[in-house]
Design a protein around this motif. Structure first.
Motif, short mmCIF file in Angstrom:
data_model
loop_
_atom_site.label_atom_id
_atom_site.label_comp_id
_atom_site.label_asym_id
_atom_site.label_seq_id
_atom_site.Cartn_x
_atom_site.Cartn_y
_atom_site.Cartn_z
N ARG A 19 33.92 47.20 54.52
CA ARG A 19 34.72 47.05 53.29
C ARG A 19 34.39 48.15 52.29
NH1 ARG A 19 35.57 41.37 50.08
NH2 ARG A 19 36.71 42.17 48.26
N ARG A 20 35.43 48.74 51.71
CA ARG A 20 35.26 49.81 50.74
C ARG A 20 36.49 49.91 49.86
NH1 ARG A 20 36.25 51.13 55.89
NH2 ARG A 20 37.86 52.65 56.44
N VAL A 21 36.35 50.51 48.70
CA VAL A 21 37.48 50.73 47.80
C VAL A 21 38.22 51.98 48.26
CG1 VAL A 21 38.17 51.26 45.44
CG2 VAL A 21 36.36 49.58 45.86
N TRP A 22 39.51 51.83 48.54
CA TRP A 22 40.36 52.95 48.96
C TRP A 22 40.94 53.68 47.73
CZ3 TRP A 22 45.30 55.08 49.21
CH2 TRP A 22 45.58 55.90 50.30
N ALA A 23 41.31 52.89 46.73
CA ALA A 23 41.78 53.46 45.45
C ALA A 23 41.54 52.42 44.36
CB ALA A 23 43.25 53.82 45.51
N GLN A 24 40.95 52.85 43.25
CA GLN A 24 40.70 51.98 42.11
C GLN A 24 41.57 52.44 40.95
OE1 GLN A 24 38.23 49.27 41.80
NE2 GLN A 24 39.51 48.87 40.02
N PHE A 25 42.34 51.50 40.38
CA PHE A 25 43.25 51.83 39.28
C PHE A 25 42.67 51.27 37.98
CE2 PHE A 25 45.87 51.10 43.13
CZ PHE A 25 46.37 52.38 43.31
N GLY A 26 41.88 52.06 37.28
CA GLY A 26 41.28 51.58 36.04
C GLY A 26 40.19 50.55 36.33
N GLU A 27 39.75 49.89 35.28
CA GLU A 27 38.68 48.90 35.42
C GLU A 27 39.24 47.58 35.94
OE1 GLU A 27 35.50 49.42 34.97
OE2 GLU A 27 35.72 51.49 34.26
N THR A 28 38.51 46.93 36.82
CA THR A 28 38.88 45.59 37.28
C THR A 28 38.65 44.59 36.16
OG1 THR A 28 38.41 46.06 39.60
CG2 THR A 28 38.32 43.74 38.91
N PRO A 29 39.66 43.81 35.78
CA PRO A 29 39.47 42.83 34.71
C PRO A 29 38.36 41.84 35.03
CG PRO A 29 41.81 43.13 35.16
CD PRO A 29 41.07 43.85 36.25
N GLN A 30 37.52 41.56 34.06
CA GLN A 30 36.42 40.60 34.22
C GLN A 30 36.75 39.36 33.39
OE1 GLN A 30 33.86 41.32 36.41
NE2 GLN A 30 35.06 43.17 36.81
N THR A 31 37.79 38.66 33.79
CA THR A 31 38.24 37.49 33.04
C THR A 31 38.94 36.53 33.99
OG1 THR A 31 39.69 36.70 31.25
CG2 THR A 31 40.40 38.68 32.43
N ASP A 39 41.26 34.56 32.65
CA ASP A 39 42.52 34.34 31.94
C ASP A 39 43.57 35.31 32.48
OD1 ASP A 39 44.50 35.05 29.65
OD2 ASP A 39 43.59 33.16 29.01
N VAL A 40 44.62 34.79 33.07
CA VAL A 40 45.63 35.64 33.71
C VAL A 40 46.30 36.55 32.68
CG1 VAL A 40 47.85 35.63 34.92
CG2 VAL A 40 46.04 34.06 35.63
N GLY A 41 46.59 36.02 31.51
CA GLY A 41 47.23 36.84 30.48
C GLY A 41 46.36 38.02 30.06
N GLU A 42 45.06 37.77 29.91
CA GLU A 42 44.14 38.86 29.58
C GLU A 42 44.06 39.88 30.70
OE1 GLU A 42 40.36 37.21 28.62
OE2 GLU A 42 41.05 36.22 26.78
N ALA A 43 44.01 39.39 31.95
CA ALA A 43 43.96 40.30 33.09
C ALA A 43 45.20 41.18 33.15
CB ALA A 43 43.79 39.51 34.39
N VAL A 44 46.36 40.57 32.98
CA VAL A 44 47.62 41.32 33.00
C VAL A 44 47.62 42.43 31.95
CG1 VAL A 44 50.08 41.12 32.44
CG2 VAL A 44 49.02 39.52 34.06
N ALA A 45 47.10 42.12 30.77
CA ALA A 45 47.07 43.11 29.69
C ALA A 45 46.13 44.26 30.00
CB ALA A 45 46.66 42.43 28.39
N GLN A 46 45.10 44.02 30.83
CA GLN A 46 44.11 45.05 31.11
C GLN A 46 44.44 45.92 32.31
OE1 GLN A 46 40.22 43.18 31.44
NE2 GLN A 46 40.62 41.89 29.65
#
Length: 303
Positions: free
Chosen positions: A190-202, A204-211
């Protein structure tokens, strides 16, 4: 992390319209197959405006794929089953995942040996539940069900690249994650193939969507090893290289939730489009469209 690519001047065109919420496009034997969530139909189109309903799935169709003998596998989301469609169009149960998966089933990829990798929501997204990470499940040709990966942030679209590398879009983690597929279908490395910004640490779906800088949904691959990614939150599709470089961005002018390269030469990029994704907004209306845009590099890999 990603680096930003050039915004394209390519203009998507409308192929089909009047659907509820199209997902999981698959190019097969000269036609594009699609699931329309809230009409409970699987539709096939020649890409030139003609279409046919090829299956009715009361449990809500999602992921699609094809066995080596040509029969279609169809995810039935709400009753946790994978169905098989024979040549006459009859549907039968291929596997029951209810003992392994609690959440609504989602996308699916079928490999060249007929093994199906199936994702699930992991939590009640449409009901407003807290965000939870979840599993990826393998269904073998004989219907055996096995959990093959855990702790995935909403596993969604998948591709298999040359070298038997499975790449999974983790929508709420904002990344593409790769695994090596063993001869027995087990996943490792297992490995990261592409990371788009920071992974949300929440939770709360609304907060995650915003991040989320990118919310990777449906994906497909081309012959240069790049992956096209439907960004479910930002009305666009992105062509991404391993490591996260965004090579091209195609604005769609509407939400895009899945993509697939197809057409006679593999250079037509089909986009499953709708104004938004929440079920209560999509179910009562017929605003979903299938769009298409011509690109330079043809399809490769699976699906």
């Amino acid at each position: 992390m990603t680096t930003q690519g050039q915004v394209s001047t390519r203009q998507p065109r409308v192929v089909l319209e009047g659907y509820s919420y199209l997902e999981c496009p698959r190019w097969h034997d000269g036609r594009l197959w699609l699931s329309d969530f809230y009409t409970n139909q699987v539709v096939a189109t020649d890409g030139r405006g003609g279409s046919e309903v090829v299956a009715e799935v009361p449990g809500q169709p999602s992921g699609l794929g094809f066995l080596p003998d040509g029969r279609a596998l169809i995810v039935s989301m709400r009753d946790h089953r994978v169905l098989v469609r024979d040549g006459s169009g009859r549907l039968e149960e291929h596997a029951d995942l209810s003992g392994a998966v609690a959440g609504v089933l989602n996308d699916m990829l079928v490999d060249d040996r007929g093994r199906a990798y199936v994702g699930n929501f992991g939590f009640d997204l449409m009901g407003g539940a807290p965000l939870r990470y979840t599993t990826l499940t393998r269904v073998d040709l004989d219907g055996t069900v096995t959990t093959v990966a855990e702790d995935l942030g909403f596993p969604n679209g998948m591709v298999i690249l040359p070298g038997r590398v499975l790449v999974v879009a983790e929508t709420f983690a904002g990344r593409l994650t790769a695994f090596d597929i063993g001869d027995d279908g087990e996943l490792s490395g297992r490995r990261v193939w592409a990371q788009f910004g920071e992974t949300p640490q929440t939770e709360d779906v609304g907060e995650a969507v915003a991040q989320l800088e990118v919310a990777p949904d449906g994906i497909c691959a081309d012959t240069e090893g790049s992956i096209w990614v439907a960004d479910a939150l930002h009305n666009r599709v992105l062509r991404v290289r391993e490591g996260g470089e965004i090579q091209e961005e195609i604005p769609a002018g509407t939400g895009v939730f899945a993509c697939m390269l197809g057409g006679d030469d593999g250079r037509t990029l089909y986009l499953c489009a709708a104004p938004s994704f929440p079920e209560h907004e999509r179910r009562p209306v017929r605003e979903a469209q299938l769009l298409a845009v011509d690109v330079d590099v043809p399809h490769a890999g699976l699906p």
